[in-house]
Motif scaffolding. Structure first.
Motif, PDB file in Angstrom:
ATOM      1  N   HIS A 364       0.856  -1.190   0.000  1.00 58.48           N
ATOM      2  CA  HIS A 364       0.000   0.000   0.000  1.00 58.48           C
ATOM      3  C   HIS A 364       0.890   1.237   0.000  1.00 58.48           C
ATOM      4  O   HIS A 364       1.728   1.382   0.899  1.00 58.48           O
ATOM      5  CB  HIS A 364      -0.891   0.023   1.250  1.00 58.48           C
ATOM      6  CG  HIS A 364      -1.729  -1.195   1.364  1.00 58.48           C
ATOM      7  ND1 HIS A 364      -2.777  -1.433   0.513  1.00 58.48           N
ATOM      8  CD2 HIS A 364      -1.647  -2.268   2.195  1.00 58.48           C
ATOM      9  CE1 HIS A 364      -3.315  -2.612   0.826  1.00 58.48           C
ATOM     10  NE2 HIS A 364      -2.636  -3.134   1.830  1.00 58.48           N
ATOM     11  N   PRO A 365       0.698   2.134  -0.972  1.00 51.97           N
ATOM     12  CA  PRO A 365       1.554   3.329  -1.047  1.00 51.97           C
ATOM     13  C   PRO A 365       1.556   4.113   0.265  1.00 51.97           C
ATOM     14  O   PRO A 365       2.546   4.754   0.607  1.00 51.97           O
ATOM     15  CB  PRO A 365       0.935   4.155  -2.182  1.00 51.97           C
ATOM     16  CG  PRO A 365       0.125   3.177  -2.981  1.00 51.97           C
ATOM     17  CD  PRO A 365      -0.284   2.069  -2.063  1.00 51.97           C
ATOM     18  N   ALA A 366       0.461   4.011   1.026  1.00 51.08           N
ATOM     19  CA  ALA A 366       0.386   4.762   2.292  1.00 51.08           C
ATOM     20  C   ALA A 366       1.436   4.293   3.293  1.00 51.08           C
ATOM     21  O   ALA A 366       1.758   4.990   4.246  1.00 51.08           O
ATOM     22  CB  ALA A 366      -1.007   4.618   2.890  1.00 51.08           C
ATOM     23  N   ASN A 367       1.976   3.090   3.065  1.00 46.86           N
ATOM     24  CA  ASN A 367       2.954   2.537   4.003  1.00 46.86           C
ATOM     25  C   ASN A 367       4.387   2.972   3.736  1.00 46.86           C
ATOM     26  O   ASN A 367       5.309   2.491   4.387  1.00 46.86           O
ATOM     27  CB  ASN A 367       2.912   1.001   3.960  1.00 46.86           C
ATOM     28  CG  ASN A 367       1.794   0.466   4.825  1.00 46.86           C
ATOM     29  OD1 ASN A 367       1.283   1.195   5.675  1.00 46.86           O
ATOM     30  ND2 ASN A 367       1.422  -0.768   4.595  1.00 46.86           N
ATOM     31  N   ARG A 368       4.579   3.856   2.754  1.00 48.27           N
ATOM     32  CA  ARG A 368       5.930   4.230   2.346  1.00 48.27           C
ATOM     33  C   ARG A 368       6.803   4.715   3.498  1.00 48.27           C
ATOM     34  O   ARG A 368       7.928   4.275   3.673  1.00 48.27           O
ATOM     35  CB  ARG A 368       5.838   5.330   1.293  1.00 48.27           C
ATOM     36  CG  ARG A 368       6.493   4.901   0.024  1.00 48.27           C
ATOM     37  CD  ARG A 368       6.364   5.943  -1.018  1.00 48.27           C
ATOM     38  NE  ARG A 368       5.968   5.297  -2.256  1.00 48.27           N
ATOM     39  CZ  ARG A 368       5.347   5.895  -3.241  1.00 48.27           C
ATOM     40  NH1 ARG A 368       5.012   7.157  -3.136  1.00 48.27           N
ATOM     41  NH2 ARG A 368       5.060   5.235  -4.329  1.00 48.27           N
ATOM     42  N   GLY A 369       6.237   5.628   4.277  1.00 52.75           N
ATOM     43  CA  GLY A 369       6.995   6.202   5.391  1.00 52.75           C
ATOM     44  C   GLY A 369       7.349   5.146   6.418  1.00 52.75           C
ATOM     45  O   GLY A 369       8.488   5.049   6.879  1.00 52.75           O
ATOM     46  N   ARG A 370       6.371   4.321   6.760  1.00 52.36           N
ATOM     47  CA  ARG A 370       6.608   3.256   7.753  1.00 52.36           C
ATOM     48  C   ARG A 370       7.637   2.262   7.237  1.00 52.36           C
ATOM     49  O   ARG A 370       8.472   1.757   7.986  1.00 52.36           O
ATOM     50  CB  ARG A 370       5.292   2.534   8.070  1.00 52.36           C
ATOM     51  CG  ARG A 370       4.414   3.297   9.040  1.00 52.36           C
ATOM     52  CD  ARG A 370       3.144   2.528   9.336  1.00 52.36           C
ATOM     53  NE  ARG A 370       3.425   1.185   9.845  1.00 52.36           N
ATOM     54  CZ  ARG A 370       2.737   0.089   9.502  1.00 52.36           C
ATOM     55  NH1 ARG A 370       1.763   0.184   8.639  1.00 52.36           N
ATOM     56  NH2 ARG A 370       3.045  -1.083  10.017  1.00 52.36           N
ATOM     57  N   LEU A 371       7.561   1.979   5.938  1.00 52.27           N
ATOM     58  CA  LEU A 371       8.503   1.028   5.343  1.00 52.27           C
ATOM     59  C   LEU A 371       9.925   1.553   5.470  1.00 52.27           C
ATOM     60  O   LEU A 371      10.844   0.834   5.856  1.00 52.27           O
ATOM     61  CB  LEU A 371       8.162   0.796   3.866  1.00 52.27           C
ATOM     62  CG  LEU A 371       9.204  -0.001   3.081  1.00 52.27           C
ATOM     63  CD1 LEU A 371       9.331  -1.419   3.629  1.00 52.27           C
ATOM     64  CD2 LEU A 371       8.861  -0.064   1.600  1.00 52.27           C
ATOM     65  N   HIS A 372      10.093   2.840   5.177  1.00 52.19           N
ATOM     66  CA  HIS A 372      11.439   3.398   5.248  1.00 52.19           C
ATOM     67  C   HIS A 372      11.968   3.348   6.674  1.00 52.19           C
ATOM     68  O   HIS A 372      13.119   2.981   6.914  1.00 52.19           O
ATOM     69  CB  HIS A 372      11.463   4.824   4.692  1.00 52.19           C
ATOM     70  CG  HIS A 372      12.857   5.332   4.518  1.00 52.19           C
ATOM     71  ND1 HIS A 372      13.395   6.305   5.311  1.00 52.19           N
ATOM     72  CD2 HIS A 372      13.843   4.936   3.683  1.00 52.19           C
ATOM     73  CE1 HIS A 372      14.650   6.505   4.965  1.00 52.19           C
ATOM     74  NE2 HIS A 372      14.951   5.685   3.977  1.00 52.19           N
ATOM     75  N   ALA A 373      11.108   3.655   7.629  1.00 49.29           N
ATOM     76  CA  ALA A 373      11.527   3.607   9.040  1.00 49.29           C
ATOM     77  C   ALA A 373      11.898   2.177   9.435  1.00 49.29           C
ATOM     78  O   ALA A 373      12.899   1.941  10.117  1.00 49.29           O
ATOM     79  CB  ALA A 373      10.397   4.128   9.926  1.00 49.29           C
ATOM     80  N   ALA A 374      11.102   1.210   8.986  1.00 44.32           N
ATOM     81  CA  ALA A 374      11.372  -0.194   9.334  1.00 44.32           C
ATOM     82  C   ALA A 374      12.689  -0.652   8.720  1.00 44.32           C
ATOM     83  O   ALA A 374      13.497  -1.314   9.384  1.00 44.32           O
ATOM     84  CB  ALA A 374      10.229  -1.074   8.840  1.00 44.32           C
ATOM     85  N   LEU A 375      12.906  -0.281   7.463  1.00 47.57           N
ATOM     86  CA  LEU A 375      14.155  -0.699   6.807  1.00 47.57           C
ATOM     87  C   LEU A 375      15.361  -0.043   7.466  1.00 47.57           C
ATOM     88  O   LEU A 375      16.416  -0.659   7.605  1.00 47.57           O
ATOM     89  CB  LEU A 375      14.115  -0.350   5.313  1.00 47.57           C
ATOM     90  CG  LEU A 375      13.276  -1.299   4.453  1.00 47.57           C
ATOM     91  CD1 LEU A 375      13.080  -0.722   3.062  1.00 47.57           C
ATOM     92  CD2 LEU A 375      13.924  -2.679   4.369  1.00 47.57           C
ATOM     93  N   THR A 376      15.198   1.208   7.887  1.00 47.18           N
ATOM     94  CA  THR A 376      16.293   1.896   8.566  1.00 47.18           C
ATOM     95  C   THR A 376      16.642   1.150   9.845  1.00 47.18           C
ATOM     96  O   THR A 376      17.816   0.954  10.170  1.00 47.18           O
ATOM     97  CB  THR A 376      15.881   3.346   8.906  1.00 47.18           C
ATOM     98  OG1 THR A 376      15.409   3.953   7.715  1.00 47.18           O
ATOM     99  CG2 THR A 376      17.027   4.153   9.463  1.00 47.18           C
ATOM    100  N   GLN A 377      15.614   0.689  10.547  1.00 47.07           N
ATOM    101  CA  GLN A 377      15.846  -0.060  11.778  1.00 47.07           C
ATOM    102  C   GLN A 377      16.554  -1.388  11.491  1.00 47.07           C
ATOM    103  O   GLN A 377      17.476  -1.776  12.195  1.00 47.07           O
ATOM    104  CB  GLN A 377      14.503  -0.310  12.458  1.00 47.07           C
ATOM    105  CG  GLN A 377      14.658  -0.832  13.861  1.00 47.07           C
ATOM    106  CD  GLN A 377      13.320  -0.836  14.581  1.00 47.07           C
ATOM    107  OE1 GLN A 377      12.495   0.053  14.391  1.00 47.07           O
ATOM    108  NE2 GLN A 377      13.096  -1.831  15.407  1.00 47.07           N
ATOM    109  N   LEU A 378      16.161  -2.061  10.431  1.00 45.56           N
ATOM    110  CA  LEU A 378      16.819  -3.318  10.066  1.00 45.56           C
ATOM    111  C   LEU A 378      18.275  -3.064   9.678  1.00 45.56           C
ATOM    112  O   LEU A 378      19.162  -3.848  10.005  1.00 45.56           O
ATOM    113  CB  LEU A 378      16.103  -3.993   8.893  1.00 45.56           C
ATOM    114  CG  LEU A 378      14.748  -4.613   9.194  1.00 45.56           C
ATOM    115  CD1 LEU A 378      14.191  -5.293   7.953  1.00 45.56           C
ATOM    116  CD2 LEU A 378      14.867  -5.636  10.317  1.00 45.56           C
ATOM    117  N   ALA A 379      18.508  -1.963   8.987  1.00 44.80           N
ATOM    118  CA  ALA A 379      19.870  -1.651   8.541  1.00 44.80           C
ATOM    119  C   ALA A 379      20.790  -1.388   9.730  1.00 44.80           C
ATOM    120  O   ALA A 379      21.971  -1.680   9.691  1.00 44.80           O
ATOM    121  CB  ALA A 379      19.856  -0.447   7.606  1.00 44.80           C
TER     122      ALA A 379
END
Ligand SMILES: Nc1nc2c(ncn2[C@@H]2O[C@H](COP(=O)(O)OP(=O)(O)OP(=O)(O)O)[C@@H](O)[C@H]2O)c(=O)[nH]1
Ligand SMILES: [Mg+2]
Length: 673
Positions: A364-379
């Motif tokens: 869902h495009p609305a999840n873009r911000g959350r996705l970036h935050a989650a990936l940053t945490q994984l990184a």
């Protein structure tokens, strides 16, 4: 009490986690041996690990042998998770390299052993799975000597191999052949022993064992044991060897504190927990502490909680001292690879960087911000997950080692963060290297440069593998430190995207000219230079210099080893040619054909997919990064995610336009060379 920080390393599936479990059981830490297949081990604790039966993250378990505390670090063997092994290597006092008695030396075994030897980490070898059909200790010993190191020595012999009754029978002082073999091997690094061997003078067994311990500690020889993690055969002998032959950690607990962070995880409340190995000194709770990042910058932090690994679990403590491994709370900005206390430069990467990349697309495009935050945490938890944000298109890319890592990222995002994602097709990460020398300068008084800064840069090519170096050819003190730092940081940042959009590497960037508008003698003026002027101008100058230098685009090439049934050669050879793989050697081993050669990294997955069809499911492919090679044919380019300093007009409009400055040519400017 002495401490030994011990890594268990091996090719995927060799039995590291099962062996860890067995050692914990032998040491009395657990009452029942857990199983990888049932998902009940101490170190494979992530839901994903239990589900898939593979290790994804390194994990610490501790036990005691006599008065020695052992912190055992179980590592993943799958090449997609090599980043986990990378950080663990810098905290080890010793290692056990596990090799399967059936499969023998495999691709990752060679890569790991080479690295252990380069780092001079004392290493024992355990030939596991002696109970499985096809186990052959003698064959594996010859393979170890031929492929890993001539300095291996069998510490015993195997009986009833390939059956649940398989045993390891340790050699002793009365085995003349073993004594002679040991004396000969040890004599290579001991002149006195050499003389004794040459003169045929008897050498006491005690002296041989003493010398063995010494040479194992210097990583000159590698004793080999065998047994089974499942039946427990040979593990008592391995335990004794860990206590007798591997050296304990050294380091003065009273000296200045120094430690390194090799793992970061999140606690139940989302707080960061840093896994630390202390090399010297002592860290106490509530103490303020310097935390050094890989790039040399430092922050101050206060440790709020400490747990130290000890005898089976990690216990709350008020301090952690030299040699120990523990978990620290309170360092909010901590990342893997950081230094605590005394700054020490992190050692350079031991393994090749990831060579693949994919776009992560939220369902869902609305999840873009959350996705970036989650990936940053994984990184943060995985230093080699590089994130690249395409600001223009609001997309996030991650770098990868392989397809399994992609699946793990997908499942982690779904289960831990509740975000469904898909991926674009995986693409290869190329690099750019400058071909020649390029120079450029922007002066602040020439009317074309809207920033209050003068910068001159020269780009020179440097040897392969040397990375990016920044040098000064301006008078020291002629530019304030803040401006210098701004230029240097921006140089590194800008080189992430070269003329074709790839990371530029293997070059020296020299600051040849600089100038700035100083503030008035008392106070501050809006007409004086700021760090932003230098940050904004640097990309423009650097890219102009790079355009003059020109770059070549290079793609990653992997070495491969392909084992196929001899009768499949006729169909595999043309497939290899189509894919661009170049076999360099061919041999026959136990009725199988073995092909070795080079293959573009981009095509490895394709070959992997075709292999079952071509070989009736019998083919085994192993591939690992080997080197970079100039791309033949049209140059692949990567979309830019920066403000495109290659297009001067567009860049100025975006950057200076937004800054609201047209021209700041000022008579107060000082041009310095
Ligand atoms: N027969 C037999 N099977 C074993 C032995 N050791 C491990 N296995 C099996 O081999 C498989 C892999 O074992 P693991 O302990 O997960 O291997 P690993 O090296 O930790 O694997 P990764 O962490 O994923 O690289 C499991 O199915 C184990 O039950 C052994 O000594 N004998
Ligand atoms: Mg494992």
């Amino acid at each position: 009490m002495s401490t030994l920080n011990l890594g268990i390393l091996a090719h995927v599936d060799a039995g590291k986690t099962s062996l860890t479990e067995r050692l914990l059981f032998s040491a009395g830490v657990i009452d029942e041996v857990g199983s990888v297949d049932k998902g009940s081990t101490q170190t494979d604790t992530l839901a994903l690990e239990r589900q898939r039966g593979i290790t994804i993250k390194s994990a610490v378990a501790s036990f005691r042998i006599g008065d020695r505390a052992v912190n055992l670090i179980d590592t993943p063997g799958h090449p997609d998770f090599i980043a986990e092994v990378e950080r663990v290597l810098s905290v080890l006092d010793g290692a056990v390299l596990v090799v399967s008695a059936v499969e023998g030396v495999q691709a990752q075994t060679r890569i790991l052993m080479r690295t252990l030897q380069r780092l001079r980490i004392p290493t024992l070898i355990f030939v596991n799975k002696a109970d499985r059909g096809g186990a052959d200790f003698d064959r594996v010993i010859s393979q170890l000597a031929a492929k890993l190191s001539p300095a291996v020595i069998a510490m015993g012999t195997a009986s009833a191999q390939g059956t649940p009754a398989a045993r390891f029978i340790q050699y002793g002082p009365n085995d003349a052949k073993f004594r002679a073999e040991m004396a000969e091997l040890l004599a290579e690094h001991d002149d006195q022993l050499l003389n004794a061997v040459v003169d045929d003078t008897p050498v006491s067994y005690r002296r041989l064992r003493r010398q063995l311990t010494r040479q194992v500690a210097s990583a000159l020889v590698h004793p080999v044991y065998s047994g089974s993690a499942i039946t427990g055969a040979g593990t008592a002998e391995l335990m004794s060897a860990i206590a007798e032959l591997l050296p304990a950690s050294s380091g003065d607990p009273a000296g200045p504190a120094s430690g390194t962070v090799f793992k970061v995880e999140r606690g139940p409340a989302g707080e960061k927990i840093a896994y630390v190995r202390m090399f010297a000194g002592t860290i106490r709770t509530r103490e303020r502490l310097t935390v050094g990042t890989g790039t040399g910058t430092a922050i101050e932090a206060k440790v709020t909680g400490i747990r130290v690994f000890e005898d089976g679990s990690d216990e709350p403590r008020s301090s952690i001292a030299a040699g120990q491994i523990g978990r620290l709370w309170g360092i909010g900005q901590v990342r893997i690879g950081d230094w605590l206390g005394d700054y020490r430069r992190a050692p350079d990467g031991h393994f090749a960087p990831p060579t693949l990349e994919t776009l992560v697309i939220p369902d869902h495009p609305a999840n873009r911000g959350r996705l970036h935050a989650a990936l940053t945490q994984l990184a943060e938890q995985d230093p080699l997950i590089n994130l690249r944000q395409d600001e223009e298109r609001q997309e996030t890319l991650v770098s990868l080692y392989g397809e399994v890592q992609k699946e793990v990222i997908q499942e982690t995002l779904a289960t831990e963060f509740g975000i469904g994602v898909s991926f674009s097709e995986t693409t290869t990460i190329c690099i750019e290297r400058p071909v020649g020398t390029g120079r450029a300068i922007e002066r602040m008084d020439d009317g074309r440069n809207p920033f209050r800064a003068t910068i001159g840069l020269r780009v020179d090519p440097a040897p392969a593998g040397s990375g990016v170096t920044f040098r000064l050819e301006i008078e020291l003190g002629s530019l304030t430190l803040a401006f210098l730092k701004a230029i240097e940081a921006t140089v590194h940042e800008s080189l992430r995207q070269g003329l074709n959009g790839w990371q530029v590497t293997d070059c020296v960037v020299t600051l040849t000219d600089s100038g700035f508008v100083p503030p008035p003698p008392y106070g501050w003026s809006k007409w004086s230079s700021s760090a932003a002027d230098f940050r904004n101008l640097t990309p423009l100058v650097l890219m102009t210099a790079l355009q003059q230098a020109r770059t070549t685009v290079l793609e990653p090439v992997h070495s491969f080893r392909l084992e196929i049934p001899a009768d499949a050669l006729g169909s595999v050879a043309p497939a290899l040619a189509r894919i661009g793989a170049v076999p360099a050697a061919q041999s026959v081993q136990d009725a199988a054909s073995v092909l070795e050669g080079l293959i573009p990294a981009a095509r490895v997955h394709e070959l992997q997919l075709q292999l079952p069809g071509l070989t009736g499911g019998e083919g085994v492919l192993e591939a690992a990064f080997d080197h970079y090679e100039p791309v033949a044919g049209p140059l692949p380019s990567r979309p830019r995610s920066d403000k495109n300093p290659l297009n001067r007009q567009e860049y100025l409009l975006r950057v200076a336009g937004r800054a609201g400055r047209q021209s700041s040519a000022s008579s107060a400017g000082q041009d310095l060379r």
